[in-house]
Design a protein around this motif. Structure first.
Motif, PDB file in Angstrom:
ATOM      1  N   VAL A   4       0.855  -1.188   0.000  1.00 35.35           N
ATOM      2  CA  VAL A   4       0.000   0.000   0.000  1.00 35.35           C
ATOM      3  C   VAL A   4       0.888   1.234   0.000  1.00 35.35           C
ATOM      4  N   ARG A   5       0.501   2.214  -0.816  1.00 37.27           N
ATOM      5  CA  ARG A   5       1.212   3.488  -0.906  1.00 37.27           C
ATOM      6  C   ARG A   5       0.206   4.595  -1.171  1.00 37.27           C
ATOM      7  N   PRO A   6       0.599   5.859  -1.031  1.00 37.52           N
ATOM      8  CA  PRO A   6      -0.293   6.957  -1.411  1.00 37.52           C
ATOM      9  C   PRO A   6      -0.571   6.949  -2.912  1.00 37.52           C
ATOM     10  N   GLY A   7      -1.800   7.287  -3.290  1.00 34.62           N
ATOM     11  CA  GLY A   7      -2.127   7.422  -4.701  1.00 34.62           C
ATOM     12  C   GLY A   7      -1.471   8.664  -5.279  1.00 34.62           C
ATOM     13  N   ARG A   8      -1.250   8.654  -6.590  1.00 37.12           N
ATOM     14  CA  ARG A   8      -0.659   9.802  -7.253  1.00 37.12           C
ATOM     15  C   ARG A   8      -1.324  10.012  -8.612  1.00 37.12           C
ATOM     16  N   LEU A   9      -1.041  11.153  -9.223  1.00 37.58           N
ATOM     17  CA  LEU A   9      -1.703  11.506 -10.473  1.00 37.58           C
ATOM     18  C   LEU A   9      -1.423  10.496 -11.578  1.00 37.58           C
ATOM     19  N   ALA A  10      -0.290   9.820 -11.511  1.00 31.69           N
ATOM     20  CA  ALA A  10       0.014   8.792 -12.501  1.00 31.69           C
ATOM     21  C   ALA A  10      -0.952   7.614 -12.431  1.00 31.69           C
ATOM     22  N   ASP A  11      -1.695   7.501 -11.334  1.00 34.99           N
ATOM     23  CA  ASP A  11      -2.666   6.417 -11.157  1.00 34.99           C
ATOM     24  C   ASP A  11      -4.051   6.788 -11.687  1.00 34.99           C
ATOM     25  N   LEU A  12      -4.188   7.949 -12.291  1.00 35.42           N
ATOM     26  CA  LEU A  12      -5.505   8.468 -12.661  1.00 35.42           C
ATOM     27  C   LEU A  12      -6.303   7.484 -13.509  1.00 35.42           C
ATOM     28  N   ASP A  13      -5.694   6.919 -14.542  1.00 32.06           N
ATOM     29  CA  ASP A  13      -6.434   6.010 -15.427  1.00 32.06           C
ATOM     30  C   ASP A  13      -6.953   4.798 -14.662  1.00 32.06           C
ATOM     31  N   ALA A  14      -6.097   4.201 -13.850  1.00 37.54           N
ATOM     32  CA  ALA A  14      -6.499   3.006 -13.099  1.00 37.54           C
ATOM     33  C   ALA A  14      -7.579   3.333 -12.078  1.00 37.54           C
ATOM     34  N   LEU A  15      -7.461   4.484 -11.422  1.00 43.08           N
ATOM     35  CA  LEU A  15      -8.462   4.864 -10.429  1.00 43.08           C
ATOM     36  C   LEU A  15      -9.785   5.237 -11.091  1.00 43.08           C
ATOM     37  N   GLU A  16      -9.713   5.830 -12.273  1.00 42.95           N
ATOM     38  CA  GLU A  16     -10.939   6.138 -12.995  1.00 42.95           C
ATOM     39  C   GLU A  16     -11.680   4.850 -13.359  1.00 42.95           C
ATOM     40  N   GLN A  17     -10.928   3.835 -13.752  1.00 37.44           N
ATOM     41  CA  GLN A  17     -11.543   2.550 -14.073  1.00 37.44           C
ATOM     42  C   GLN A  17     -12.205   1.947 -12.845  1.00 37.44           C
ATOM     43  N   MET A  18     -11.548   2.029 -11.687  1.00 39.47           N
ATOM     44  CA  MET A  18     -12.141   1.526 -10.445  1.00 39.47           C
ATOM     45  C   MET A  18     -13.414   2.297 -10.112  1.00 39.47           C
ATOM     46  N   ALA A  19     -13.357   3.618 -10.250  1.00 38.59           N
ATOM     47  CA  ALA A  19     -14.507   4.455  -9.904  1.00 38.59           C
ATOM     48  C   ALA A  19     -15.720   4.094 -10.745  1.00 38.59           C
ATOM     49  N   ARG A  20     -15.496   3.746 -12.001  1.00 41.98           N
ATOM     50  CA  ARG A  20     -16.611   3.481 -12.911  1.00 41.98           C
ATOM     51  C   ARG A  20     -17.140   2.055 -12.805  1.00 41.98           C
ATOM     52  N   THR A  21     -16.313   1.128 -12.348  1.00 41.49           N
ATOM     53  CA  THR A  21     -16.732  -0.275 -12.324  1.00 41.49           C
ATOM     54  C   THR A  21     -17.037  -0.811 -10.927  1.00 41.49           C
ATOM     55  N   ALA A  22     -16.527  -0.147  -9.890  1.00 41.31           N
ATOM     56  CA  ALA A  22     -16.713  -0.664  -8.525  1.00 41.31           C
ATOM     57  C   ALA A  22     -18.184  -0.718  -8.154  1.00 41.31           C
ATOM     58  N   GLN A  23     -18.576  -1.834  -7.588  1.00 39.52           N
ATOM     59  CA  GLN A  23     -19.918  -2.005  -7.044  1.00 39.52           C
ATOM     60  C   GLN A  23     -19.780  -2.501  -5.616  1.00 39.52           C
ATOM     61  N   PRO A  24     -20.321  -1.771  -4.650  1.00 36.12           N
ATOM     62  CA  PRO A  24     -21.113  -0.553  -4.760  1.00 36.12           C
ATOM     63  C   PRO A  24     -20.276   0.676  -5.126  1.00 36.12           C
ATOM     64  N   VAL A  25     -20.943   1.803  -5.280  1.00 31.05           N
ATOM     65  CA  VAL A  25     -20.292   3.053  -5.670  1.00 31.05           C
ATOM     66  C   VAL A  25     -19.274   3.475  -4.611  1.00 31.05           C
ATOM     67  N   LEU A  26     -18.102   3.935  -5.057  1.00 32.43           N
ATOM     68  CA  LEU A  26     -17.095   4.464  -4.152  1.00 32.43           C
ATOM     69  C   LEU A  26     -17.301   5.965  -3.982  1.00 32.43           C
ATOM     70  N   HIS A  27     -17.687   6.391  -2.786  1.00 34.06           N
ATOM     71  CA  HIS A  27     -17.955   7.805  -2.543  1.00 34.06           C
ATOM     72  C   HIS A  27     -16.719   8.673  -2.755  1.00 34.06           C
ATOM     73  N   SER A  28     -15.543   8.112  -2.445  1.00 27.31           N
ATOM     74  CA  SER A  28     -14.331   8.931  -2.467  1.00 27.31           C
ATOM     75  C   SER A  28     -13.758   9.093  -3.871  1.00 27.31           C
ATOM     76  N   LEU A  29     -14.281   8.373  -4.858  1.00 27.46           N
ATOM     77  CA  LEU A  29     -13.760   8.462  -6.210  1.00 27.46           C
ATOM     78  C   LEU A  29     -14.840   8.964  -7.160  1.00 27.46           C
ATOM     79  N   PRO A  30     -14.811  10.247  -7.524  1.00 29.16           N
ATOM     80  CA  PRO A  30     -15.806  10.776  -8.457  1.00 29.16           C
ATOM     81  C   PRO A  30     -15.711  10.087  -9.816  1.00 29.16           C
ATOM     82  N   HIS A  31     -16.845   9.948 -10.504  1.00 30.72           N
ATOM     83  CA  HIS A  31     -16.842   9.362 -11.845  1.00 30.72           C
ATOM     84  C   HIS A  31     -16.292  10.329 -12.881  1.00 30.72           C
ATOM     85  N   ASP A  32     -16.441  11.612 -12.630  1.00 30.86           N
ATOM     86  CA  ASP A  32     -15.939  12.629 -13.545  1.00 30.86           C
ATOM     87  C   ASP A  32     -14.415  12.686 -13.467  1.00 30.86           C
TER      88      ASP A  32
END
Length: 352
Positions: A4-32
């Protein structure tokens, strides 16, 4: 090795994919994407900032596989829930209705809108890749947050809380939402989940009932799920209990999921903390499983799972792979907390 490490801007694509596919919805990760990018930037600033007391900071963590670089999970900490807008939850109260003339004295449970959790530090946005269900990494992803809190006490409040997913059916329909929330919003549960931004939006107070909701007047299906975690949240629920969280009198205003609270001083990551000196050791050395964390310079943080001797005087004998991901050398110190064997191989859900 998973770490585990802090997230960074280089992770944006991977985190965007998680935000859009995670069920249930992740409050901390906006879809936009732009909003998500801003959230990650805030996290980077928060980790680097010199903080004397909790404020608007937000800390985003990711679970990475060191060999492939693939992200396998995420979790976050909100330093002060409802920093900009109050954080809302239902408080489960017991109201007494009595009449001497009729010889009636009844205790009636009622749900009252409350923002008493506002300002307290909150664990949020826990997600683990479905392929890791039942894996010890699920514990690593969740409890690494408490390892960070334990090492950075000034950044967080003495009491922390976590809101878990309430009961929904296979279609994502919440019995409690259908009985209460839909009556006021007239919209689907998932839509409001996304727009609520973690229960800290003014429109919640504007639309939700301001008077107590009497539990006996709710449909039986809604009453049954009050304070109950969904099957997908059972693993997260058990991990929180392992850390020292307890159920409280609050429930989620949308799906009636449980709110768990913990005093940081009594949490496992503080009460069972051991500071050990790093040694390079045998990767196959037998011992008990531990959470092992290191705080580096400029906001760097790493946490892994590893087997250590139960004798703290033996230090932290770690294989080269662990030394590399922790960014430590022999002679450095690390924070170690035992991971109880009881929960290491439980099979359950994957989201919070």
């Amino acid at each position: 090795m998973l770490f585990v490490r802090p997230g960074r801007l280089a992770d944006l694509d991977a985190l965007e994919q998680m935000a859009r596919t995670a069920q249930p919805v992740l409050h901390s990760l906006p879809h936009d994407r732009r909003a998500l990018e801003a959230r990650i930037a805030l996290s980077e600033d928060s980790f680097r900032a010199d903080v004397d007391f909790p404020g608007e900071e937000f800390y985003l963590f990711v679970l990475e596989e060191s060999e492939s670089g693939k992200l396998m999970g995420t979790a976050s900490i909100v330093a002060a829930a409802g920093y900009s807008d109050p954080f809302y939850a239902f408080r489960n109260d017991a109201l007494i209705h009595a009449s001497r003339e009729l010889h009636v004295n009844r205790k009636i449970h009622a749900l009252t809108m409350s923002h008493e959790l506002t300002g307290k530090s909150r664990l949020a946005g826990y997600y683990i890749d479905p392929s890791l269900r039942g894996h010890a990494a699920a514990h690593l992803m969740s409890r690494a947050r408490m390892m960070y809190i334990a090492a950075n006490r000034k950044r967080f409040t003495p009491e922390v809380f976590s809101l878990l997913l309430g009961v929904t059916d296979d279609s994502g329909v919440s019995p409690f939402w259908e009985a209460v929330g839909r009556k006021f919003f007239g919209r689907d549960f998932k839509d409001i989940e996304i727009e609520s931004g973690g229960r800290s939006r003014t429109f919640i107070a504007e639309v939700m009932p301001t008077y107590p909701v009497y539990v006996p007047l709710l449909p039986e299906a809604a009453q049954r799920v009050l304070g109950e975690p969904d099957s997908k949240a059972l693993l997260a629920y058990d991990i929180h209990l392992e850390e020292g969280f307890e159920t409280d009198r609050y429930i989620d205003i949308f799906d009636a999921g449980p709110v768990l609270t913990a005093q940081v001083d009594r949490s496992a990551c503080v009460a069972r903390n051991e500071t050990r000196v790093v040694q390079q050791g045998n990767a196959n050395a037998a011992g008990a499983m531990y959470l092992i964390a290191h705080n580096g310079a400029d906001g760097e943080f790493r946490c892994v799972l590893g087997e250590l001797s139960a004798d703290r005087k033996a230090g932290a004998s770690l294989p080269q792979a662990a030394l590399s991901v922790l960014a430590v050398n022999e002679g450095d110190t690390v924070r170690c907390v035992p991971l109880h064997a009881l929960h290491q191989h439980e099979q359950s859900g994957d989201a919070q």
